[in-house]
Design a protein around this motif. Structure first.
Motif, PDB file in Angstrom:
ATOM      1  N   VAL A  11      19.845 -50.654 -27.144  1.00 37.36           N
ATOM      2  CA  VAL A  11      20.280 -52.036 -27.219  1.00 37.36           C
ATOM      3  C   VAL A  11      21.607 -52.006 -27.963  1.00 37.36           C
ATOM      4  O   VAL A  11      21.676 -51.526 -29.094  1.00 37.36           O
ATOM      5  N   ALA A  12      22.648 -52.451 -27.301  1.00 36.12           N
ATOM      6  CA  ALA A  12      23.985 -52.439 -27.879  1.00 36.12           C
ATOM      7  C   ALA A  12      24.364 -53.862 -28.291  1.00 36.12           C
ATOM      8  O   ALA A  12      24.253 -54.788 -27.489  1.00 36.12           O
ATOM      9  N   HIS A  13      24.781 -54.007 -29.535  1.00 36.50           N
ATOM     10  CA  HIS A  13      25.249 -55.283 -30.051  1.00 36.50           C
ATOM     11  C   HIS A  13      26.772 -55.214 -30.110  1.00 36.50           C
ATOM     12  O   HIS A  13      27.335 -54.489 -30.927  1.00 36.50           O
ATOM     13  N   ALA A  14      27.409 -55.969 -29.231  1.00 37.69           N
ATOM     14  CA  ALA A  14      28.873 -55.988 -29.176  1.00 37.69           C
ATOM     15  C   ALA A  14      29.432 -56.802 -30.333  1.00 37.69           C
ATOM     16  O   ALA A  14      28.743 -57.685 -30.862  1.00 37.69           O
ATOM     17  N   PRO A  15      30.668 -56.529 -30.726  1.00 41.52           N
ATOM     18  CA  PRO A  15      31.293 -57.305 -31.804  1.00 41.52           C
ATOM     19  C   PRO A  15      31.377 -58.802 -31.485  1.00 41.52           C
ATOM     20  O   PRO A  15      31.442 -59.628 -32.383  1.00 41.52           O
ATOM     21  N   THR A  16      31.342 -59.150 -30.210  1.00 45.39           N
ATOM     22  CA  THR A  16      31.401 -60.556 -29.785  1.00 45.39           C
ATOM     23  C   THR A  16      30.077 -61.281 -29.978  1.00 45.39           C
ATOM     24  O   THR A  16      29.993 -62.485 -29.777  1.00 45.39           O
ATOM     25  N   GLY A  17      29.013 -60.522 -30.317  1.00 46.47           N
ATOM     26  CA  GLY A  17      27.684 -61.112 -30.464  1.00 46.47           C
ATOM     27  C   GLY A  17      26.801 -60.891 -29.245  1.00 46.47           C
ATOM     28  O   GLY A  17      25.595 -61.142 -29.294  1.00 46.47           O
ATOM     29  N   GLU A  18      27.389 -60.431 -28.155  1.00 44.43           N
ATOM     30  CA  GLU A  18      26.617 -60.162 -26.947  1.00 44.43           C
ATOM     31  C   GLU A  18      25.666 -58.988 -27.186  1.00 44.43           C
ATOM     32  O   GLU A  18      26.014 -57.998 -27.817  1.00 44.43           O
ATOM     33  N   ILE A  19      24.440 -59.115 -26.682  1.00 36.81           N
ATOM     34  CA  ILE A  19      23.443 -58.053 -26.795  1.00 36.81           C
ATOM     35  C   ILE A  19      23.188 -57.490 -25.404  1.00 36.81           C
ATOM     36  O   ILE A  19      22.869 -58.232 -24.471  1.00 36.81           O
ATOM     37  N   LYS A  82      27.059 -52.102 -32.717  1.00 36.59           N
ATOM     38  CA  LYS A  82      25.850 -51.562 -33.340  1.00 36.59           C
ATOM     39  C   LYS A  82      24.903 -51.140 -32.217  1.00 36.59           C
ATOM     40  O   LYS A  82      24.790 -51.832 -31.211  1.00 36.59           O
ATOM     41  N   PHE A  83      24.234 -50.017 -32.410  1.00 32.93           N
ATOM     42  CA  PHE A  83      23.348 -49.482 -31.382  1.00 32.93           C
ATOM     43  C   PHE A  83      21.950 -49.252 -31.950  1.00 32.93           C
ATOM     44  O   PHE A  83      21.811 -48.727 -33.063  1.00 32.93           O
ATOM     45  N   LEU A  84      20.943 -49.630 -31.189  1.00 32.60           N
ATOM     46  CA  LEU A  84      19.550 -49.409 -31.578  1.00 32.60           C
ATOM     47  C   LEU A  84      18.875 -48.546 -30.517  1.00 32.60           C
ATOM     48  O   LEU A  84      19.011 -48.799 -29.316  1.00 32.60           O
ATOM     49  N   TRP A  85      18.154 -47.522 -30.977  1.00 30.40           N
ATOM     50  CA  TRP A  85      17.477 -46.569 -30.106  1.00 30.40           C
ATOM     51  C   TRP A  85      15.979 -46.635 -30.344  1.00 30.40           C
ATOM     52  O   TRP A  85      15.522 -47.128 -31.357  1.00 30.40           O
ATOM     53  N   LEU A  86      15.240 -46.012 -29.447  1.00 28.58           N
ATOM     54  CA  LEU A  86      13.802 -45.798 -29.631  1.00 28.58           C
ATOM     55  C   LEU A  86      13.091 -47.093 -29.991  1.00 28.58           C
ATOM     56  O   LEU A  86      12.470 -47.228 -31.037  1.00 28.58           O
ATOM     57  N   ASP A  87      13.187 -48.056 -29.100  1.00 26.49           N
ATOM     58  CA  ASP A  87      12.558 -49.372 -29.271  1.00 26.49           C
ATOM     59  C   ASP A  87      13.053 -50.116 -30.504  1.00 26.49           C
ATOM     60  O   ASP A  87      12.283 -50.777 -31.183  1.00 26.49           O
TER      61      ASP A  87
END
Length: 106
Positions: A11-19, A82-87
């Motif tokens: 799940v990538a959180h862009a600086p613009t707030g887009e997920i 920001k990046f989130l891995w593994l659920d």
């Protein structure tokens, strides 16, 4: 259809707030000739620009692909991603590389 040798959902959180629910991956290495191999990296929705790595054999080409994914995302983090891995349990980019690869990257 792209043939991946490895890919990881994130799940990538862009600086613009887009997920963005997306993935990062390295394609199957291709032998061009002699000691010339290549594979592509894919950052899917994070960065659609085509990127390619080279190696002296398939192993090296994949390692270089993993390293390039790490470096590309490291740069993205520096500009606010920001990046989130593994659920969503892991946010450390170092989880993308084996320990030795992390040491080389620093």
């Amino acid at each position: 259809m792209t043939e991946y040798i490895i890919k990881r959902l994130c799940v990538a959180h862009a600086p613009t707030g887009e997920i963005l629910n997306t993935y990062v991956g390295v394609t199957q290495p291709i032998h061009l000739s002699g000691l010339d191999w290549e594979c592509n990296i894919d950052l899917d929705k994070i960065d659609s620009q085509k990127k390619m790595t080279k190696g002296i054999d398939s192993w090296h080409a994949v390692q270089m692909g993993m390293y390039m994914v790490y470096r590309e995302l490291q740069f993205k983090e520096m500009v606010g991603w920001k990046f989130l891995w593994l659920d969503g349990e892991e946010s450390d980019l170092r989880s993308l590389l084996p320990t030795f690869g992390q040491e080389l990257a620093e």
